[in-house]
Design a protein around this motif. Structure first.
Motif, short mmCIF file in Angstrom:
data_model
loop_
_atom_site.label_atom_id
_atom_site.label_comp_id
_atom_site.label_asym_id
_atom_site.label_seq_id
_atom_site.Cartn_x
_atom_site.Cartn_y
_atom_site.Cartn_z
N GLN A 24 0.83 -1.20 0.00
CA GLN A 24 0.00 0.00 0.00
C GLN A 24 0.86 1.25 0.00
O GLN A 24 0.55 2.24 -0.67
CB GLN A 24 -0.92 0.00 1.22
CG GLN A 24 -2.08 -0.99 1.10
CD GLN A 24 -3.12 -0.81 2.20
OE1 GLN A 24 -3.27 0.27 2.77
NE2 GLN A 24 -3.84 -1.87 2.50
N SER A 45 0.95 4.26 -2.75
CA SER A 45 0.73 5.66 -2.37
C SER A 45 1.90 6.55 -2.74
O SER A 45 1.72 7.69 -3.15
CB SER A 45 0.47 5.77 -0.86
OG SER A 45 -0.71 5.11 -0.50
N LEU A 88 2.34 9.27 4.49
CA LEU A 88 2.05 8.16 3.57
C LEU A 88 2.17 6.81 4.28
O LEU A 88 1.37 5.90 4.03
CB LEU A 88 3.01 8.21 2.37
CG LEU A 88 2.87 9.44 1.46
CD1 LEU A 88 3.95 9.42 0.39
CD2 LEU A 88 1.50 9.48 0.81
N ARG A 102 -0.93 6.28 6.39
CA ARG A 102 -2.09 5.90 5.58
C ARG A 102 -2.02 4.46 5.09
O ARG A 102 -3.02 3.90 4.67
CB ARG A 102 -2.19 6.82 4.36
CG ARG A 102 -2.95 8.11 4.64
CD ARG A 102 -3.10 8.95 3.39
NE ARG A 102 -3.41 8.14 2.23
CZ ARG A 102 -3.20 8.54 0.97
NH1 ARG A 102 -2.64 9.70 0.73
NH2 ARG A 102 -3.51 7.76 -0.04
N SER A 103 -0.83 3.86 5.17
CA SER A 103 -0.65 2.51 4.64
C SER A 103 -0.73 1.43 5.71
O SER A 103 -0.61 0.24 5.39
CB SER A 103 0.73 2.42 3.95
OG SER A 103 0.86 3.41 2.96
N ARG A 126 -6.40 9.17 -8.88
CA ARG A 126 -5.18 8.41 -8.62
C ARG A 126 -4.94 7.39 -9.72
O ARG A 126 -3.80 7.14 -10.12
CB ARG A 126 -5.26 7.73 -7.26
CG ARG A 126 -3.94 7.09 -6.84
CD ARG A 126 -3.90 6.74 -5.38
NE ARG A 126 -4.84 5.68 -5.04
CZ ARG A 126 -4.93 5.12 -3.84
NH1 ARG A 126 -4.15 5.55 -2.86
NH2 ARG A 126 -5.79 4.17 -3.60
N ILE A 183 1.84 11.33 -6.43
CA ILE A 183 1.53 10.94 -5.06
C ILE A 183 0.29 11.73 -4.63
O ILE A 183 0.33 12.96 -4.57
CB ILE A 183 2.69 11.25 -4.10
CG1 ILE A 183 3.91 10.41 -4.45
CG2 ILE A 183 2.28 11.01 -2.65
CD1 ILE A 183 5.14 10.74 -3.62
#
Length: 685
Positions: free
Chosen positions: A304, A308, A358, A361-362, A422, A429
């Motif tokens: 992930q 991202s 990032l 968020r992963s 996206r 990004i």
């Protein structure tokens, strides 16, 4: 994070004498190879946090240091040594707390004033600060004439405080010496525990970090003393089955050897302490019997993150093993609320903050596995590990275009717009999807804003609709790439690309590379976009069949409107009763559920009670008041089980919401059949 005295001394030596070898450093500062290795790792973590290249070490023991490290270190202010003649207030608070944790005699003000060499008024003020410190642990400092000053509260919380305070004090100059004096710990006790820990290391075939080796003897001695005094950990949420089969549980026998009977709960606590200890090296970390789903969760997290950050991380197996080495003890720390305190500098580099965002968020796979939010300090270590790996392979997110998406139309529409963009710009990004209010307060740096409404910004702004046709997507991509890079895709030629590549790298198979580049440049852009629509996607009239449509003249409140509109989904078993309240709660948190004039789409998270994907529609002839600004006539409830199945229908609904004529047709319809015909007119692929 800051460097300890020893690590700063080593870094200063490397900067002033870069030709020095590992062996000379070990001899000069009386360090073992292991101690130097640990310091070297800490220095590199510190450099990564400052967005600097790590220092590499060759097999011959020499060091490779980037010029930017020399420049930064030379320009930095001198770091004040930790050891000072007088303790400041924060340091006194930790020493007072340690005295409360470790003293075997009654404590009075005189004990504190004598030990810390300050006045009674100062101690009284410090005791108030100490209470503030321990409030987070649910503990209380109480004074009685008979017993003096005491700590009161659950023993499990006392242990957490003990672990944290010991760690903090050992960071101070002469910290170990001061703890030994305060708690009356002699060198023989330390040596005995160290021998037991070394046996544990041998039994587990691992090496604890120097930091853990420094703190564990004091923690174990003080815990054993508390057990002897009858301060035992009572029943708490540690599962016997989860810990009793671990190698660490067996290793506790070495620690408790020749000790009086130790209750099972204490053995579990000691096991937990070993499980939460960071290790410098381990031979069995790939053995995941204790947490079988941990490595797959870390792998998903990395994938992930790669998506991202638009980065491919090399040597994945090595990286996963390195992450596992940190995440395995972190799993137990987070699960049982034993995460240690670690202060992060406010002056972290801009790139590190973006990278941290990032990474955060992963981490959903880890969060799901552990069942709890992952604390910032644990996330920071993960960010450092991944950031160091990127630096090692020469990657930087600074070189990539960073974009945000601004959409004032609610969570579902916002996510749809975010995911669509996206997919359309895979080389960018995408940091966040924001409401207009969130955008005005956004703190991270970005290059491009995609917005459904006009905004004031000095960045490149592309105003676009939430729903785009394939032709509009094609035009938007061309517009953005021309604006940012000054070229259209058709201007790129394979021979020119090959010439550029040859200047910077070695091509092993030029013919195959040219073929792949040709295929990529001349791909059918429109076709590649269309393949994202799956054949199995449901249309709007399929997700809202006639039986899911209700007609009412009016209703008294917004909450009642939700309850009425959701009835068909409840009756068919597609949702649970709890989903209704979840939607009401979500509406309070997310007022941007208004899809268009007179139309709203209340919804909640799939895990809050959705059994099967579905939608239902309630038409009110006389609209219900949603807020001072909005009156709603059409309420469409969305029950989504994932991020995909309802998206196609939602895009059709967006088109409908943009048509005043068709909204009015639904509001003025006299039958369910008329409303369903309007939905069907938009249900065309």
């Amino acid at each position: 994070m800051s460097l300890s005295d020893r690590n700063k001394t080593i870094l200063d030596e490397l900067i002033s004498n870069p030709s020095i070898t590992s062996m000379v450093l070990e001899n000069k500062y009386d360090l073992s190879r292991r101690q130097l290795g640990y310091s070297f790792n800490k220095i590199n973590e510190w450099l990564v946090a400052k967005n600097l290249p790590v220092i590499e070490r060759t097999r011959q023991g020499h060091f490779i240091i980037d010029q930017s490290v020399f420049t930064m270190i030379s320009g930095e202010e001198e770091i004040v040594p930790l050891e000072t003649p007088f303790l400041n207030e924060d340091q006194r608070v930790y020493f007072i707390t340690m005295m409360l944790l470790s003293s075997e005699e009654e404590l009075s003000l005189s004990h504190f004033t004598s030990e810390l060499e300050v006045s009674k008024n100062t101690i009284l003020s410090d005791l108030k600060q100490a209470q503030s410190l321990i409030n987070d642990y649910g503990l209380t400092i109480r004074y009685t004439r008979k017993s003096g000053y005491l700590l009161e509260g659950k023993e499990f919380q006392v242990r957490k405080l003990l672990i944290n305070v010991t760690y903090q004090l050992l960071q101070l100059g002469r910290g170990a010496e001061r703890i030994r004096k305060l708690a009356r710990i002699n060198n023989e006790e330390i040596e005995d525990i160290n021998k037991r820990i070394e046996k544990v290391e041998n039994k587990l075939n691992l090496k604890f970090t120097d930091e853990k080796m420094a703190t564990m003897p004091y923690i174990l001695i003080l815990i054993l003393r508390r057990i002897e005094k009858g301060n035992e950990v009572q029943f708490f949420s540690i599962k016997y089955e989860e810990l009793s089969d671990t190698k660490e549980y067996l290793a506790t026998e070495e620690i408790f050897q020749d000790t009086e009977q130790i209750p099972v709960q204490e053995r579990l606590f000691m096991t937990l302490h070993l499980l939460t200890a960071n290790v410098y090296w381990s031979d069995y970390l790939t053995d995941n019997d204790a947490i079988p789903d941990l490595l797959p969760a870390i792998d998903q997290m990395v994938r992930q993150f790669e998506k991202s950050a638009c980065i491919y991380l090399q040597d994945r197996d090595q990286l996963l093993n390195k992450l596992l080495q940190h995440v395995k003890p972190a799993y137990y720390r987070v699960k049982y609320q034993l995460t240690e305190t670690m202060e992060i500098q406010d002056s972290l580099s801009k790139e590190f903050k973006e990278l941290h965002h990032l990474v955060k968020r992963s981490t959903a796979p880890l969060k799901k596995l552990i069942g709890q939010e992952i604390p910032e300090n644990e996330l920071t270590f993960i960010t450092m590990l991944i950031g160091g790996w990127m630096t090692k392979q020469g990657d930087s997110i600074q070189e990539k275009v960073k974009a945000i998406v601004v959409c004032p139309q609610g969570v579902s529409v916002s996510r749809l717009m975010f995911n669509e963009l996206r997919d359309l710009f895979p080389e960018f990004i995408f940091l966040d999807s924001l409401s207009v209010r969130e955008f005005l307060e956004y703190g991270l740096d970005y290059d491009v804003v995609f917005s459904a409404t006009s905004l004031e910004t000095n960045k490149k702004l592309f105003v676009t609709k939430a729903f785009l046709s394939w032709e509009e997507k094609y035009r938007l991509r061309k517009q953005v790439m021309l604006e940012l890079h000054g070229y259209m895709a058709n201007d790129i030629t394979v021979p020119h690309l090959l010439d550029i590549i040859k200047n910077h790298s070695t091509i092993h198979n030029e013919k195959e590379l040219a073929r792949d580049l040709e295929r990529y440049i001349n791909r059918d852009e429109e076709s590649s976009l269309k393949q994202n629509v799956r054949n199995g996607d449901l249309n709007l009239d399929e997700l809202i069949p006639a039986r899911n449509i209700s007609i009412r003249h009016s209703i008294t409140s917004w909450e009642q409107a939700i309850e009425e509109s959701v009835r068909p989904l409840l009756n068919s078993g597609k949702i649970e009763a709890g989903y209704v309240q979840a939607m009401v709660n979500q509406t309070e948190r997310d007022p941007y559920i208004i899809l268009g004039p007179n139309i709203a789409i209340p919804h909640a998270a799939p895990e809050e009670g959705v059994n099967e994907v579905g939608m239902s529609l309630l038409r009110l002839k006389k609209g219900v008041k949603f807020s001072e600004d909005y009156t709603i006539n059409i309420i469409i409830v969305i029950a989504a089980v994932d991020k995909q199945q309802h998206i196609h229908a939602l895009m059709q609904l967006l088109k409908l919401a943009g048509s005043e004529t068709d909204r009015d047709r639904i509001i003025n319809a006299n039958s369910v059949h008329e409303i369903h015909n309007v939905l069907a007119s938009y249900s065309i692929d």
